[in-house]
Design an enzyme around this catalytic site. Structure first.
Site, PDB file in Angstrom:
ATOM      1  N   HIS A  94     -21.882  59.343 -31.556  1.00 26.01           N
ATOM      2  CA  HIS A  94     -22.566  59.992 -30.354  1.00 26.01           C
ATOM      3  C   HIS A  94     -22.920  61.490 -30.800  1.00 26.01           C
ATOM      4  O   HIS A  94     -24.099  62.005 -30.460  1.00 26.01           O
ATOM      5  CB  HIS A  94     -21.696  60.044 -29.207  1.00 26.01           C
ATOM      6  CG  HIS A  94     -22.318  60.112 -27.885  1.00 26.01           C
ATOM      7  ND1 HIS A  94     -21.752  59.901 -26.699  1.00 26.01           N
ATOM      8  CD2 HIS A  94     -23.519  60.627 -27.482  1.00 26.01           C
ATOM      9  CE1 HIS A  94     -22.483  60.127 -25.648  1.00 26.01           C
ATOM     10  NE2 HIS A  94     -23.532  60.862 -26.390  1.00 26.01           N
ATOM     11  N   HIS A 151     -13.679  52.915 -30.973  1.00 24.03           N
ATOM     12  CA  HIS A 151     -13.702  53.895 -29.830  1.00 24.03           C
ATOM     13  C   HIS A 151     -13.884  55.131 -29.962  1.00 24.03           C
ATOM     14  O   HIS A 151     -15.101  55.722 -30.242  1.00 24.03           O
ATOM     15  CB  HIS A 151     -12.519  53.876 -28.861  1.00 24.03           C
ATOM     16  CG  HIS A 151     -12.282  54.687 -27.617  1.00 24.03           C
ATOM     17  ND1 HIS A 151     -12.704  54.359 -26.549  1.00 24.03           N
ATOM     18  CD2 HIS A 151     -12.583  56.229 -27.534  1.00 24.03           C
ATOM     19  CE1 HIS A 151     -12.671  55.737 -25.626  1.00 24.03           C
ATOM     20  NE2 HIS A 151     -12.547  56.632 -26.356  1.00 24.03           N
ATOM     21  N   GLU A 152     -13.093  55.681 -31.193  1.00 21.57           N
ATOM     22  CA  GLU A 152     -13.221  57.311 -31.586  1.00 21.57           C
ATOM     23  C   GLU A 152     -14.400  57.290 -32.513  1.00 21.57           C
ATOM     24  O   GLU A 152     -14.970  58.303 -32.500  1.00 21.57           O
ATOM     25  CB  GLU A 152     -11.946  57.579 -32.201  1.00 21.57           C
ATOM     26  CG  GLU A 152     -10.709  57.750 -31.606  1.00 21.57           C
ATOM     27  CD  GLU A 152     -10.829  58.582 -30.345  1.00 21.57           C
ATOM     28  OE1 GLU A 152     -11.653  59.517 -30.360  1.00 21.57           O
ATOM     29  OE2 GLU A 152     -10.249  58.635 -29.170  1.00 21.57           O
ATOM     30  N   HIS A 208     -17.511  58.017 -30.694  1.00 22.93           N
ATOM     31  CA  HIS A 208     -17.826  59.376 -30.425  1.00 22.93           C
ATOM     32  C   HIS A 208     -18.389  60.039 -31.459  1.00 22.93           C
ATOM     33  O   HIS A 208     -19.375  60.941 -31.448  1.00 22.93           O
ATOM     34  CB  HIS A 208     -16.532  60.030 -29.905  1.00 22.93           C
ATOM     35  CG  HIS A 208     -15.863  59.693 -28.738  1.00 22.93           C
ATOM     36  ND1 HIS A 208     -16.654  59.468 -27.392  1.00 22.93           N
ATOM     37  CD2 HIS A 208     -14.605  59.298 -28.263  1.00 22.93           C
ATOM     38  CE1 HIS A 208     -15.414  58.990 -26.550  1.00 22.93           C
ATOM     39  NE2 HIS A 208     -14.376  59.047 -27.052  1.00 22.93           N
ATOM     40  N   TYR A 211     -12.110  57.628 -15.716  1.00 24.23           N
ATOM     41  CA  TYR A 211     -11.783  56.631 -16.399  1.00 24.23           C
ATOM     42  C   TYR A 211     -12.367  55.272 -15.943  1.00 24.23           C
ATOM     43  O   TYR A 211     -12.943  54.459 -16.658  1.00 24.23           O
ATOM     44  CB  TYR A 211     -10.080  56.355 -16.443  1.00 24.23           C
ATOM     45  CG  TYR A 211      -9.462  57.521 -17.507  1.00 24.23           C
ATOM     46  CD1 TYR A 211      -9.849  57.539 -18.959  1.00 24.23           C
ATOM     47  CD2 TYR A 211      -8.647  58.660 -16.691  1.00 24.23           C
ATOM     48  CE1 TYR A 211      -9.272  58.286 -19.560  1.00 24.23           C
ATOM     49  CE2 TYR A 211      -8.293  59.283 -17.707  1.00 24.23           C
ATOM     50  CZ  TYR A 211      -8.587  59.482 -19.127  1.00 24.23           C
ATOM     51  OH  TYR A 211      -7.789  60.342 -19.670  1.00 24.23           O
ATOM     52  N   GLU A 253     -16.836  58.674 -21.846  1.00 23.95           N
ATOM     53  CA  GLU A 253     -16.052  57.803 -22.490  1.00 23.95           C
ATOM     54  C   GLU A 253     -16.986  56.337 -22.594  1.00 23.95           C
ATOM     55  O   GLU A 253     -16.348  55.392 -23.038  1.00 23.95           O
ATOM     56  CB  GLU A 253     -14.799  57.467 -21.702  1.00 23.95           C
ATOM     57  CG  GLU A 253     -13.963  58.654 -21.999  1.00 23.95           C
ATOM     58  CD  GLU A 253     -13.538  59.092 -23.380  1.00 23.95           C
ATOM     59  OE1 GLU A 253     -13.554  58.010 -24.056  1.00 23.95           O
ATOM     60  OE2 GLU A 253     -13.405  60.069 -23.751  1.00 23.95           O
TER      61      GLU A 253
HETATM   62 ZN    ZN Z   1     -12.694  58.584 -26.005  1.00 25.99          ZN
END
Ligand code: ZN
Length: 601
Positions: free
Chosen positions: A390, A383-384, A387, A525, A412
């Site tokens: 991105h 997940h991180e 980012h 979320y 997210e």
């Molecule tokens: Zn995140």
């Protein structure tokens, strides 16, 4: 970054004051008359700007209007004063959360069911002292304590943290936000906040959450019935009901009994370095990149790693990322990606490539064992790092549109989509192996059980999320000067209706930090989850699944590279190759057929 990562405590302290000063200065910047006049004079010429330039122009004027710059001077000054007052009050609310502490004493007998390893850590003389404000203390008790009275007592203390300080503050903050919104011409703060998000207005956000709430009703009821069955068996009381202080314990029992899942046993398959390299291989291949380890010119910690990212075909350098992955005293204690340098086109025509840092807290290696990640840690890493991708692949002309500077209810989604990778056996088999004997892969049945166990309580997890989202939106659209004292009754009512009735005389909203910097945004979320599930289908239907380079290339060029330089709705649909659908999300959370008005595949 200094505040969150410096190893020098004094330096961290100093940066807090510097940040406050900077934030105040930034509010003031919106009210610089000279800058506004110059931009306004240009705007009055009605320039014909297109694409990214047009978007920058439109949003700059919009933000001036949102700050109150087109109001008459006295009202504008009033809005500025109110915003500064709001900034002080929210800082105080947050400090009260950080400062709130509550020690709760239990006897050994009252802690029946709680793991010994935990008891050893909280033993104080003959008793045990649990801190209601330390999340892992709180969760360990709520998930494991067999006695209902214990769970209830701790929950009541937890849901009353910062109550005396923060309820009076909320009763000022919420009407103040409402006043600001109305001065600026909005119906509510929720409408003001959502205007610049994907949802555009509060009604759309509420409608989305309400639909999900209704759709989830049967699944939620069925899950609670399962919890109740276990409670009836455990207590011998045929009329036993599930209360707010019960659900964590019984969902844990359900997972243990029905799915015999012990997530801890998976750690041996996930030694940190192997996972990191495995993830690198996947991302390099699907996005057409190469990563190269380089020596960091400056290291704030000894084990800091720095990598350079380049395009695999053209060798074009794209950016840099730092990895600061293990916990230490005084360091930021969650997992996040930080922007250090944003991408943007420089006046001379050169492009300033971005530098980012991943700040994480994976288990430190010991002298006998490497750092062994949990399956959830692996999910977090994917997940991180999403980012970071991105940020790094950006080609936006202006820094305000580059990388992850997209609407908060979208940012997210791509990373949440990438979490799917770690639930795929083929993906895991490409790197995960028992560190003591790398010929051993993760047994398929363990992964299957883990998935089933997750789905088995998904209704409960989402209803809780929805209860927060709906409360947040209600507080930011229904509370005003005349009914500020209703803050607690209104929030407790909604939380209770959507999730479980709140414990008597508790004030959950006093300790709900999201109300400060995610105000009227908690719905985001679930909103982003829905987009993430939709986007994941592109990979699921692609010939090479989660390894598909064509799908990865599309994610890179249609989502990551443009960032916010064009409407994200356009980017999402270009990536999908079709209009958006809610169906994949409903399927994912196990309610595919229950929502009226949605199409089925
Ligand atoms: Zn995140």
């Amino acid at each position: 970054m200094l505040k969150e990562t410096s190893t020098n405590a004094m330096l961290r302290e100093v940066t807090i004051d510097a940040l406050k000063e900077l934030q105040e200065w930034m509010v003031g910047l919106d009210y610089r008359e000279d800058a506004y006049k110059a931009v306004k004079a240009y705007a009055d010429k009605k320039p014909d700007l297109k694409g990214e330039d047009g978007k920058l122009f439109f949003e700059t004027m919009r933000d001036y209007r949102r700050a109150g710059l087109d109001l008459p001077k006295p009202e504008r000054d009033q809005v500025e004063r109110m915003r500064k007052e709001l900034s002080r009050l929210t800082t105080d609310y947050e400090s009260n959360i950080t400062k709130a502490q509550k020690a709760v004493k239990f006897t050994r007998a009252e802690l029946e069911g709680v793991p010994d390893s935990f008891l050893e850590q909280v033993k104080t003389g003959d008793d045990f002292t649990v801190m209601a404000n330390i999340t892992w203390h709180y969760l360990t008790i709520e998930e494991n304590a067999k006695r209902e009275e214990t769970r209830k007592r701790l929950l009541i203390e937890h849901d009353n943290l910062a109550r005396n300080e923060n309820i009076p503050l909320l009763e000022k903050i919420l009407p103040l936000r409402d006043d600001i919104a109305k001065k600026l011409g909005y119906k509510s703060w929720a409408d003001y906040q959502t205007e610049i998000k994907m949802v555009k207005n509060a009604a759309t956000a509420i409608d989305f959450l309400e639909k999900l709430k209704t759709g989830l009703q049967p699944k939620f009821d069925a899950e609670v019935a399962e919890f109740r069955k276990i409670k009836v068996k455990e207590t011998g009381d045929a009329n036993a009901q599930i209360n707010i202080w019960d659900w964590r314990y019984f969902s844990n029992q359900l997972k243990k009994e029905k799915y015999t899942v012990d997530a801890e046993q998976l750690r041996v398959y996930f030694p940190y370095q192997r996972v990191l390299e495995g993830m690198f291989n996947i991302y390099q291949s699907i996005f057409g990149l190469k990563f190269e380890r380089v020596e960091a010119p400056y290291k704030w910690i000894g084990d800091l790693q720095l990598y350079a990212v380049a395009d695999a075909k053209t060798d074009e350098p794209l950016g840099l990322f730092y990895l600061d992955m293990f916990p230490r005293e005084g360091k930021y204690n969650h997992f996040a990606q930080f922007d250090l340098i944003r991408g943007k086109l420089l006046p001379g025509g050169k492009y300033q490539r971005p530098t980012v840092a991943l700040i994480c807290n994976f288990p430190s290696p010991t002298k006998d064992e490497p750092s062994l990640l949990s399956h959830q840690d692996v999910e977090t890493l994917f997940h991180e790092f999403g980012h970071a991708m991105h940020s790094i692949m950006t080609r936006a002309k202006f820094a305000r549109f580059s990388g992850t500077s997209v609407p908060r209810d979208f940012v997210e989604a791509p990373s949440q989509m990438l979490e799917n990778w770690v639930w795929d056996k083929n993906v895991l088999d490409s790197f995960a192996a028992d560190y003591r004997d790398p010929s051993k892969k993760i047994p398929a049945e363990i992964l299957a059980k883990l998935k089933e166990a997750k789905l088995a309580v998904e209704g409960t997890r989402y209803r809780r999320q929805l209860s927060f989202g709906l409360t947040d939106l209600a507080l930011h659209s229904r509370i005003h000067d005349d009914n500020a004292k209703e803050t607690m009754p209104i929030s407790n009512k909604i939380l209770g209706e959507v999730f479980f009735p709140m414990a008597p005389d508790t004030a959950f909203v006093a300790y709900f930090g999201h109300l400060m910097h995610y105000d009227a945004g908690y719905y985001g979320y679930a909103w982003a989850d829905a987009i993430a599930a939709d986007m994941a289908t592109v990979f699921e239907h692609a010939p090479k699944g989660y390894f598909d380079e064509a799908a990865g290339h599309r994610l890179r060029t249609e989502v990551y590279e443009p960032g916010d330089s064009r409407d994200v709705n356009v980017s999402i649909e270009k990536f999908l190759g079709r209009p958006r659908s809610l169906e994949p999300f409903l399927k994912m959370i196990g309610i595919g057929q229950n929502l009226a008005g949605t199409r089925t595949e």
